[in-house]
Design an enzyme around this catalytic site. Sequence first.
Site: not given
Length: 344
Positions: A114, A128, A130-132, A300, A304
């Site tokens: 990300s 921006h 994001n790859y998942r 968990g 940040e």
Amino acid sequence: MSNFESSPIPTTMRQRMIAYITQLQHDIVSALEDASVPPCQFKHDAWSRPQGGGGISCTYASSADDATYEKAGVNISMIHGTLPPAAIKQMSSEHSSLDTNTMAALPFFTGGISLIVHPRNPNAPSAHANYRYFEVMDSTEKDAKVVGWWFGGITDLTPSYLFEEDAKEFHGTLKGVCDAYGTALYPKFKQSCDDHFFIPHRGEYRGIGGIRFDDLNDEMNTILGPVDGEARPRTADDIFTFVRALGDAFTSSYMGILNRRKIMPSDERMRRWQLLRRGRYVEFNLVCERGIKFGLAAPGVNVENVLMGMPETARWEYMSDMFEENDSAEGKMMEVLKSPKSWI
């Protein structure tokens, strides 16, 4: 293209994804550091999650007027744990391979990258991506099998001031990558991205979009809908190759734009407008972004990292009149933010 392929090829998709995002993070951070004038160095922070897994965060922030980046971050995470039966049942609506009748928790893994770039110059757009990858196993045994898997991704551009050539370059690069894997992909993924970044309480969009896909595997894909039967990557190997192509294209889709705009002159009015638009960025992230809500609720969680995409500074004005003049640069930007357009 990243050079992780020169290393020994990992055997499982989980290992391949980890190897890829690790190399991609290095490549993008290096590109961002090389483009910074004055020079900058990203902070590297390795973290772990008590419930399983961890990641590496590479971040930079500066309050200096001459900084290229007010804030930037490129994070990777490799998380594993167990999914309760209720979560498995919820996921099965998009993934028929998952057993909705299971009464046991199943192990999962997710790995992704990300990134966010908030330049200091109001002429330079925020970016921006994001790859998942996500997988669910049938047990915790050594010979466990993957019973569900999918890829997701999103990338978008958020300018404060509109340069049509930038929008065409950004979208043109993404379309070129998508078209190599199926001409039906870009139109559907662009529409999905536009829809995703709508801010309902403002009646406007966060930026000029990009592409977005989710739950992409060998099953029917909701975003593609009726065009899912057309040519597209379907196997895990082919979709992984597609995701890699998009990840590798980040620098070619954005760095040229950044390098052109970071040196343009600006004034206090432009800075004021940039901060107002950053305020919209904050509103979307905190009010509308499902991924942030999910991340903050996860056990968990590293808060940040979840909030890394937030700009360093933002502004709100009561009934601001900055964009009321349609022929102003701000007004022209608002026209696009009120009604997304086709750029190519």
